[in-house]
Design a protein around this motif. Structure first.
Motif, PDB file in Angstrom:
ATOM      1  N   ASP A  97      -1.261  -1.174  -0.644  1.00 18.61           N
ATOM      2  CA  ASP A  97      -0.535  -1.136  -1.771  1.00 18.61           C
ATOM      3  C   ASP A  97      -0.718   0.080  -2.624  1.00 18.61           C
ATOM      4  O   ASP A  97       0.388   0.354  -3.207  1.00 18.61           O
ATOM      5  N   LEU A  98      -1.915   0.788  -2.422  1.00 23.69           N
ATOM      6  CA  LEU A  98      -1.953   2.231  -2.927  1.00 23.69           C
ATOM      7  C   LEU A  98      -0.943   3.320  -2.654  1.00 23.69           C
ATOM      8  O   LEU A  98      -0.817   4.115  -3.357  1.00 23.69           O
ATOM      9  N   GLN A  99      -0.662   2.877  -1.338  1.00 20.42           N
ATOM     10  CA  GLN A  99       0.417   4.053  -1.025  1.00 20.42           C
ATOM     11  C   GLN A  99       1.819   3.601  -1.392  1.00 20.42           C
ATOM     12  O   GLN A  99       2.717   4.568  -1.051  1.00 20.42           O
ATOM     13  N   ASN A 100       1.909   2.732  -2.158  1.00 25.40           N
ATOM     14  CA  ASN A 100       3.289   2.399  -2.633  1.00 25.40           C
ATOM     15  C   ASN A 100       3.332   2.231  -4.403  1.00 25.40           C
ATOM     16  O   ASN A 100       4.163   1.492  -5.042  1.00 25.40           O
ATOM     17  N   ARG A 101       2.505   3.016  -4.989  1.00 24.80           N
ATOM     18  CA  ARG A 101       2.433   3.055  -6.418  1.00 24.80           C
ATOM     19  C   ARG A 101       3.444   3.810  -7.138  1.00 24.80           C
ATOM     20  O   ARG A 101       3.910   4.720  -6.422  1.00 24.80           O
ATOM     21  N   LYS A 102       3.562   3.636  -8.298  1.00 20.32           N
ATOM     22  CA  LYS A 102       4.294   4.165  -9.117  1.00 20.32           C
ATOM     23  C   LYS A 102       3.648   4.740 -10.306  1.00 20.32           C
ATOM     24  O   LYS A 102       2.900   4.046 -10.993  1.00 20.32           O
ATOM     25  N   ALA A 143       0.442   5.352 -17.079  1.00 15.82           N
ATOM     26  CA  ALA A 143       0.708   3.855 -16.484  1.00 15.82           C
ATOM     27  C   ALA A 143       0.883   4.167 -15.032  1.00 15.82           C
ATOM     28  O   ALA A 143       1.694   4.666 -14.295  1.00 15.82           O
ATOM     29  N   THR A 144      -0.019   3.091 -14.359  1.00 13.70           N
ATOM     30  CA  THR A 144       0.218   2.991 -12.986  1.00 13.70           C
ATOM     31  C   THR A 144       0.591   1.635 -12.340  1.00 13.70           C
ATOM     32  O   THR A 144       0.083   0.741 -12.687  1.00 13.70           O
ATOM     33  N   ASP A 145       1.741   1.528 -11.655  1.00 11.53           N
ATOM     34  CA  ASP A 145       2.074   0.058 -11.387  1.00 11.53           C
ATOM     35  C   ASP A 145       1.917   0.226  -9.721  1.00 11.53           C
ATOM     36  O   ASP A 145       2.638   0.745  -8.825  1.00 11.53           O
ATOM     37  N   THR A 146       1.036  -0.693  -9.387  1.00 10.51           N
ATOM     38  CA  THR A 146       0.645  -0.668  -7.884  1.00 10.51           C
ATOM     39  C   THR A 146       0.988  -2.212  -7.466  1.00 10.51           C
ATOM     40  O   THR A 146       0.537  -3.122  -8.260  1.00 10.51           O
ATOM     41  N   PRO A 147       1.543  -2.174  -6.445  1.00 13.69           N
ATOM     42  CA  PRO A 147       1.895  -3.779  -5.672  1.00 13.69           C
ATOM     43  C   PRO A 147       0.889  -4.493  -5.893  1.00 13.69           C
ATOM     44  O   PRO A 147      -0.105  -3.953  -5.438  1.00 13.69           O
ATOM     45  N   HIS A 148       1.114  -5.814  -6.125  1.00 10.46           N
ATOM     46  CA  HIS A 148       0.136  -6.926  -6.188  1.00 10.46           C
ATOM     47  C   HIS A 148      -1.027  -6.695  -7.050  1.00 10.46           C
ATOM     48  O   HIS A 148      -2.237  -7.180  -6.722  1.00 10.46           O
ATOM     49  N   GLN A 149      -0.906  -5.848  -7.791  1.00 14.13           N
ATOM     50  CA  GLN A 149      -2.217  -5.532  -8.863  1.00 14.13           C
ATOM     51  C   GLN A 149      -1.533  -5.386 -10.172  1.00 14.13           C
ATOM     52  O   GLN A 149      -0.384  -5.200 -10.532  1.00 14.13           O
ATOM     53  N   LYS A 150      -2.443  -5.501 -10.956  1.00 13.21           N
ATOM     54  CA  LYS A 150      -2.063  -5.739 -12.500  1.00 13.21           C
ATOM     55  C   LYS A 150      -1.919  -4.038 -12.760  1.00 13.21           C
ATOM     56  O   LYS A 150      -2.489  -3.610 -12.746  1.00 13.21           O
ATOM     57  N   ARG A 151      -0.811  -4.064 -13.895  1.00 13.22           N
ATOM     58  CA  ARG A 151      -0.559  -2.362 -14.030  1.00 13.22           C
ATOM     59  C   ARG A 151      -1.585  -2.132 -14.968  1.00 13.22           C
ATOM     60  O   ARG A 151      -2.121  -2.694 -15.611  1.00 13.22           O
ATOM     61  N   SER A 152      -2.004  -0.926 -14.462  1.00 15.21           N
ATOM     62  CA  SER A 152      -3.020  -0.240 -15.462  1.00 15.21           C
ATOM     63  C   SER A 152      -2.680   1.039 -16.109  1.00 15.21           C
ATOM     64  O   SER A 152      -1.332   1.617 -15.889  1.00 15.21           O
ATOM     65  N   ASP A 153      -3.120   1.061 -17.438  1.00 18.59           N
ATOM     66  CA  ASP A 153      -2.493   2.177 -18.113  1.00 18.59           C
ATOM     67  C   ASP A 153      -3.717   2.618 -19.277  1.00 18.59           C
ATOM     68  O   ASP A 153      -4.490   1.774 -19.385  1.00 18.59           O
ATOM     69  N   GLY A 154      -3.675   3.798 -19.606  1.00 23.44           N
ATOM     70  CA  GLY A 154      -4.628   4.187 -20.451  1.00 23.44           C
ATOM     71  C   GLY A 154      -4.605   5.737 -20.787  1.00 23.44           C
ATOM     72  O   GLY A 154      -3.765   6.429 -20.502  1.00 23.44           O
TER      73      GLY A 154
END
Lengths: 223, 369
Positions: free
Chosen positions: B354-359, B100-111
């Motif tokens: 945003d990509l540089q601040n993801r979890k 699961a990837t949580d990127t600011p201002h984007q919907k969380r993606s998982d898979g």
């Protein structure tokens, strides 16, 4: 069949003095702070029998919650403090930079919605995402996607991974290997791009891919 | 039982602040920590003398006996050594992730995603002297070759030459291609190159020199070549090395150099690497610093907790553009051939990106044989 796990020659020369990590005295340990939580339990056999074969070893030590918490705490403190001391290593605050980390005084990358123009794709996709790897002389497959060189690297250029396809075939997105790679199409060689998606970073969403497809359908102009 | 001499102890006490001083940050998929923990060289566990890919018989047995929490009885068949006959050995790695990837201002993606399925094959034409080797990425996507070379060892099994498609010898050969030190230097498992490598594997000194096309694994497109060298001094609880790389590419020259180190402090094994990169192929020329500090704690048989911190300054002449990455990964080898990894990574970069601040949070199943 029993394994004859002979070591390479160089490793054999070292083995007698090297394969005994748990046997080493913690009197020599510069991290005594960490070691004192575990020292009493870390000594055991070196894991070899008399024939120099690997044998399974007993449990090195039984952990306790106190050991676990204390050591994790020490490790975290050491990592973070060393990082900050050595590098002042906080992330940049981004003052006077554009979204791609370049000074605004250089011209900067305008904030804007992604449109089906090459410059917009460069600013919103290639530069912030692809050039994490595809930049400069070390770019994988020699594919440099930086501003200024990316167009000449992709449009009507044969793919290295699948030489029957062009990276971008103007007017034909389905025959453009770059489109296939970012969409994860069946038959691509290697991983879907951006590399690591969806695990270490998000894949490009469908809307973004559609815009890039539209740019290719429009003739892949350098606009 | 002998303890290291006092002067070594003193050296280590001096070395530690240095290692910490050069530290920057890491992520967590590296196997070099095992070499550092055991005081071994890459060639002990890998067919490739500079590390990575197919394991040697020793490496296979080590993985089945020393790394696992519980060793299941293999019966009459004994341990797996990859040996099909006197000439042919095979091996492989499979990594399957749920993330699961949580990127600011984007919907969380998982898979779920198959990260890689790599198969290795080695033909020992002359025992311990001449080997033909291949490393093939079978999935995801259609098959693609990573390494394919011939390897010849000189008589004493200290010096070798290999020719073909090969990973370049530079720094710590971390499993994680997205670690800053591997991504920024551009030398990782995704960028093998065609060329020639000369190597020396002594009892304490290891050295490699490779000359390759410098096309990032692609076809040669100019007359310039890439020269990559790495040398390391290996002792039983510490190692220190340096690497250098020069690529005269069509789009510009790249010069980079760095130091790397490993230190075993009992329960915790440390790795560090710091690199300085001058990339004249970028516009304008960029001077970059990148580094990694990683701690591996074998807190229980079969378990390893990996904490890492990484730092990347993408342009030293630009202020406030630095990035960090912190990782915490728990690796568990319940039985032979299986490893599970649960990890969390946090990226820190400029707030505009945003990509540089993801979890990221991931669970990985790793099959190895």
């Amino acid at each position: 069949m029993k394994p004859q796990c002979s070591l390479p020659a160089a490793a054999t020369r070292q083995r007698s003095r090297s394969l005994v990590p748990w046997r080493r005295g913690f009197a020599t340990n510069p991290l005594g702070l960490v070691a004192r939580y575990c020292v009493a339990r870390r000594r055991h056999s070196d894991g070899y029998d008399s024939s120099s074969r690997l044998v399974s070893r007993p449990h090195p030590f039984a952990p306790s919650l106190r050991n676990l918490c204390a050591t994790v705490l020490v490790m975290c403190r050491l990592l973070l403090s060393s990082l900050c001391l050595a590098l002042g290593a906080c992330a940049g605050n981004g003052d006077d930079l554009d979204q791609n980390g370049r000074p605004i005084s250089e011209g900067g990358t305008p904030d804007g919605e992604l449109t089906a123009s090459f410059q917009s794709i460069q600013d919103n996709v290639f530069t912030p995402i692809c050039t994490q790897c595809h930049a400069g002389a070390s770019a994988p497959q020699g594919l440099d996607l930086q501003q200024g060189s990316s167009y000449d690297m992709i449009v009507n250029v044969v793919s290295q991974e699948q030489p029957t396809l062009a990276r971008i075939a103007p007017g034909d997105p389905d025959a453009s290997y770059l489109i296939q790679k970012i969409a994860g199409a069946a038959g691509i060689s290697g991983a879907r791009m951006p590399y690591g998606c969806p695990t270490s970073q998000p894949c490009l969403d469908a809307a973004t891919i559609d815009v890039i497809r539209q740019w290719v359908s429009n003739g892949a102009l350098n606009d | 039982m002998k303890y290291p001499p006092t002067n070594l102890t003193s050296s280590l006490r001096m070395l530690l602040p240095l290692l910490i001083g050069i530290a920057v940050h890491t992520q967590a998929r590296a196997e070099p920590y095992l070499a550092a923990r055991e005081g071994l060289q890459c060639a002990a566990c890998h067919v490739n003398p500079s590390g990575g890919g197919m394991r040697t018989e020793f490496g296979d047995v080590y993985a089945q006996t020393r790394l696992v929490a519980k060793q299941l009885d293999m019966g009459e068949r004994g341990l797996w050594t990859g040996k099909l006959n006197d000439f042919l050995r095979v091996g492989g790695d499979l990594r399957y992730d749920a993330s699961a990837t949580d990127t600011p201002h984007q919907k969380r993606s998982d898979g779920f995603a198959l990260q890689e399925f790599r198969a290795y094959g080695a033909v020992d034409l002359i025992d311990r002297r001449l080997t033909l080797y291949a490393d093939q990425l079978l999935a995801p996507g259609s098959s693609i070759n990573r390494e394919a070379y011939g390897l010849f060892w000189w008589d004493e099994h200290q010096a070798y030459v290999k020719a073909g498609k090969l990973y370049l010898p530079y720094g710590l050969r971390l499993q994680d291609d997205s670690s800053f030190v591997r991504q920024a230097t551009g030398i990782n498992f995704t960028t093998p190159d065609n060329g020639l490598e000369l190597g020396w594997v002594g009892s304490s000194w290891i050295g490699q020199l490779a000359v390759s096309n410098g096309a990032g694994g692609g076809e040669e497109n100019d007359r310039g070549k890439r020269a990559t060298a790495s040398v390391a001094y290996v002792q039983h609880i510490w190692r220190l090395g340096a690497s250098a790389d020069y690529n005269d590419a069509a789009i510009g020259k790249l010069e980079q150099g760095g130091i790397f180190a490993g230190l075993d402090t009992g329960p915790i094994t440390w790795l560090a690497e710091a690199d300085y990169i001058v990339d004249k192929s970028l516009t304008p020329t960029r001077k970059q610093y990148v580094g990694l500090l990683e701690a591996n704690w074998a807190f229980m048989q079969g378990h390893n907790l990996k904490l890492s911190a990484e730092y990347f300054d993408p342009d030293h002449q630009v202020d406030e553009d630095q990035r960090n990455r912190l990782s915490a990964i728990w690796e568990f080898n319940p039985i032979q051939f299986i490893q599970t990894r649960v990890g969390f990574r946090r990226y820190d970069g400029i707030p505009q990106n945003d990509l540089q601040n993801r979890k990221e949070l991931f669970v990985e199943l790793h099959g190895l044989f």
